[in-house]
Design an enzyme around this catalytic site. Sequence first.
Site, PDB file in Angstrom:
ATOM      1  N   GLY A   1      -6.040   2.486 -11.680  1.00 27.53           N
ATOM      2  CA  GLY A   1      -5.573   1.170 -11.269  1.00 27.53           C
ATOM      3  C   GLY A   1      -6.701   0.445 -10.580  1.00 27.53           C
TER       4      GLY A   1
ATOM      5  N   TYR B   1      -7.401   0.363  -7.670  1.00 22.21           N
ATOM      6  CA  TYR B   1      -7.939   1.177  -6.600  1.00 22.21           C
ATOM      7  C   TYR B   1      -9.008   2.132  -7.099  1.00 22.21           C
ATOM      8  CZ  TYR B   1      -7.702   4.677  -2.848  1.00 22.21           C
ATOM      9  OH  TYR B   1      -7.995   5.541  -1.837  1.00 22.21           O
TER      10      TYR B   1
ATOM     11  N   LYS C   1      -6.521  10.816  -5.523  1.00 24.45           N
ATOM     12  CA  LYS C   1      -6.690   9.389  -5.766  1.00 24.45           C
ATOM     13  C   LYS C   1      -8.053   8.998  -5.235  1.00 24.45           C
ATOM     14  CE  LYS C   1      -4.274   5.139  -4.491  1.00 24.45           C
ATOM     15  NZ  LYS C   1      -3.159   4.655  -3.696  1.00 24.45           N
TER      16      LYS C   1
ATOM     17  N   ASP D   1       5.377  -2.571  -1.615  1.00 24.67           N
ATOM     18  CA  ASP D   1       5.007  -2.571  -3.027  1.00 24.67           C
ATOM     19  C   ASP D   1       5.908  -1.630  -3.821  1.00 24.67           C
ATOM     20  OD1 ASP D   1       3.615  -3.542  -5.174  1.00 24.67           O
ATOM     21  OD2 ASP D   1       1.899  -2.193  -4.931  1.00 24.67           O
TER      22      ASP D   1
END
Length: 955
Positions: free
Chosen positions: A643, A645, A662, A758
Amino acid sequence: MDKKIQACLLVVLFQISFSGAQTNSNDVAALNSIRLLWKNTPSNWEGSDPCGGGWVGITCNNSRVVSITLSSMGLKGQLSGDIQSLSELQALDLSYNKGLNGSLPVSIGSLTKLSNLILVGCSFSGPIPDTIGSLKQLAFLSLNSNSFTGEIPPSIGNLSKLYWLDLADNKLTGTIPVSNGSTPGLDMLIHTKHFHFGKNQLSGTIPPQLFSSEMILIHVLFDNNQLTGSIPPTLGLVKTLEVVRLDRNLLSGHVPSSLNNLTSVSELHLSNNTLTGPVPDLTGMDVLNYVDLSNNSFDATDIPQWFSTLESLTTLAMEYTQLKGQLPQAMFSAPQLQTVSLRNNRINGTLDIGLNFSNELELIDLQKNFISAFVERGGYSNQLLLQGNPVCEESGATAKYCTLPQKTTPPYSTNTISNCTPVLCPPDQKASPNCKCAYPYMGILYFRAPSFSDLGNSSYYVTLEKSLIASFQTYQLPVDSVSLSDPTKDSDNYLELDLEVFPSGSERFNQSVISKIGFMLSNQTFKPSKLFGPYFFIGSEYGAFAETSIQSESSKSVSLGVIIGAACGGFVLVLVLTLAGLYAFHQKRRAEKVIAQNKSFSSWDPSKSSSSIPQLKGARWFSYNELKKSTNNFSEANTIGSGGYGKVYKGTLPNGQLVAVKRAQQGSMQGGIEFKTEIELLSRVHHKNLVSLVGFCFDQDEQMLVYEYVPNGTLKETLSGKSGIRLDWTRRLRVALCSARGLAYLHDHADPPIIHRDIKSNNILLDERLNAKVADFGLSKSMGEEKDHLTTQVKGTMGYLDPEYYMSQQLTEKSDVYSFGVLLLELITAKKPIERGRYIVREMRITIDKTKDLYGLHELLDPAIGLGTSLKGFEKYVDLAMWCVEESGTDRPTMSEVVKEIESIMQIAGLNPNAESASTSATYGGTSGGHSRHPYGHESFDYSGGYPHAKVEPQ
Ligand SMILES: *[C@@H]1O[C@H](CO)[C@@H](O)[C@H](O)[C@H]1NC(C)=O
Ligand SMILES: *[C@@H]1O[C@H](CO)[C@@H](O)[C@H](O)[C@H]1NC(C)=O
Ligand SMILES: *[C@@H]1O[C@H](CO)[C@@H](O)[C@H](O)[C@H]1NC(C)=O
Ligand SMILES: *[C@@H]1O[C@H](CO)[C@@H](O)[C@H](O)[C@H]1NC(C)=O
């Protein structure tokens, strides 16, 4: 009185200048010049008396500096040419300071007393200066793992005392220099035992003149270069040789028969060249443990006799070598044999391992040969790979050998075999094998040619741990224990092992001890057993230094004060003590600052975030290297999402735990604040419907979050139908309930309350039992003092965004409720909130007709919901969704009301909202059946049509 004070101050000044005289003034000047170009010098490098002041890493003799050992200090900058003034210097060790760069000063050649020059794992570049050949006393030269370019200086041949020469892992080019009348060369190094030149770009032939019978070399490591021509027969003259690595070059021609005279060689690597002629005869190499001749262009050769006669073999690798004929039973009986790797040859006939095979045999890889039969005698139960042989074309008893993989050994880790009671450590510390929490010194041990191949055999590592501990004890270093973990073979065929060294008597090491531990490993003072062969170590920067070095200095000033005070009387004693106290306080503050600046452990980068150390509960710190390893070097194959990020990778921790890593993209890092927010929030909240944080990494300019791995991906993927999981009405209700509970927990039970900001189908993950978990707190905002609302920059995802919040910029929990309403709608329609210009909320409003069955929404619903079946509670569900997306926040329910509503809808649908989804796994097709097939991805599993899913019971 005034005079008295003056006199005393004079005494003080005198004392200070007198003590400054302990170090030779040229040496002081040189060290100051060196210090000026460096950042992060040890915290006690203060004042003008390095010898008297006990500067960390400096050893003196008769007021002259004789050694500088500063490994793993985090030094940054260049090495000053003024080092030449340290004319008594004998040892210089700057290893494991990745921030040291620039070229090696030519003036280094003036250090004629230098015997150990060790610069392992820095970032030095440019050529190795020719003046290095002037260091007549040099015995130990390690320049490996830098970025040196240019040729190997022929002048090194003049170093007649040299016994260790390591130039590996640089960018060196050109040929290997040999002497030629007037010019020196490496053939002159008749006292050298180690030629480590691997991982460079050396080219040309290996000069025959390089080797002679006068030499006493034990390691010749030329692997991973671009060497051409044939292997010189003269190599066979060096009878002392123990390890020969010439693999991964462009060597051609026949293997000289003289190699067979090397009766001390235990490891021979000639793989990945273009060697021709017959497979060499190694019958004479009695002590050979590890031989790899794979990937060469040998003539088709019958199975050589030495396969069966070399009694010490642990590892026999000859892949892609055109071997032909039938394997003799005898070759499996060498008592230490662990691995036989002969794939892609022309081996034919019958395979019969016999019953007399080695106890240690772990792997027999014979894929892609012409074996037509296998005599199964039953004794051997480890891996046998026969895929791609004619024998696999018939079905039958051999079938299990025809598939991959049969077995994987769990990775070794000291901690998993220790027998103390496990402890839970603060997030930035680690538990030692003795179950004490501390800040370990970490790094990676690289073994360039271990004699074994069975990486799962823990006895090797236990031996290594013991010898490490013994070594630390010999040198009286305060080490409590060491931990080794995660043995892996890297692409260079080196064995990598993670090392952690734990301090004893304290949670932290001080700088002086770290430099000594580093030196023990960089100077090869530590010698592992021959089993492991040649090694090197790359230490990580240590981010948690204790302050001892500073305290010792401040206590010194106190004692100075006491002396003066005693001489000058009571009042002045108080004054001096106060000054000394202030000084000590100042020093302590300075030390705290130094520690705070260190970013890998206890600290936070203040430039990137607003406040200091993250407040963590239960999340642990990971090093960059740990995560790199666990995700297979962040490989594409491990990518499970991406994404704005960055990317998300699947990883496996040494203890086998699966995680999702992540990783923030380089350059587009999440702001330090957001990163910190996420860590803090996630580590604080624990609920089964919230994705939990395992740890984080803030190291080497990387930001990574390590989450529990949630195997079935996002709700979005599942709704799209791509994942093959079918969501019927009851499963959707359960997903809605779980997500609502997670969110309600954030609003009502987190302290302070957390607004997610979100909520969307991308941020709902499904576990193996289809329990939903709310993920991604990156944009979350905890409610501060103002309880009712927060004014913030609007963040969120279009389509889910609460219009009231968007307009007023006033964030409340009700904004999450709005997004959740949109999610409820998405859950039944499987449509994106905004699709082809149509907004789902509006579509619903205009389509709902409460007089009709299913409110007349058939057209909008996802067919996979099971339209043929009765959707009990559906209308109530739609009412709830529409309530959540009311225009005004005050008209919407709270999340706990939403939970209650969904629970009552589930009861209408005949489901028990409090049943663990786990107990329904049987009704989902069963993980309990003993086979490990994916319970939801399975094609033949049909979930439609009266399956008794209503019979859900609590566990
Ligand atoms: C190797 O040993 C054989 C005897 O086994 C000897 O004849 C030969 O000269 C030796 N070769 C070298 C290069 O030393
Ligand atoms: C060695 O050769 C094989 C076969 O050509 C190749 O697959 C492998 O990548 C090579 N390994 C290295 C390190 O070059
Ligand atoms: C194996 O191959 C060789 C030729 O390389 C052939 O002479 C021999 O008969 C074959 N053996 C069997 C059992 O097929
Ligand atoms: C460096 O290591 C060698 C052995 O490899 C040892 O003899 C020497 O004493 C070490 N140097 C120091 C200063 O410890």
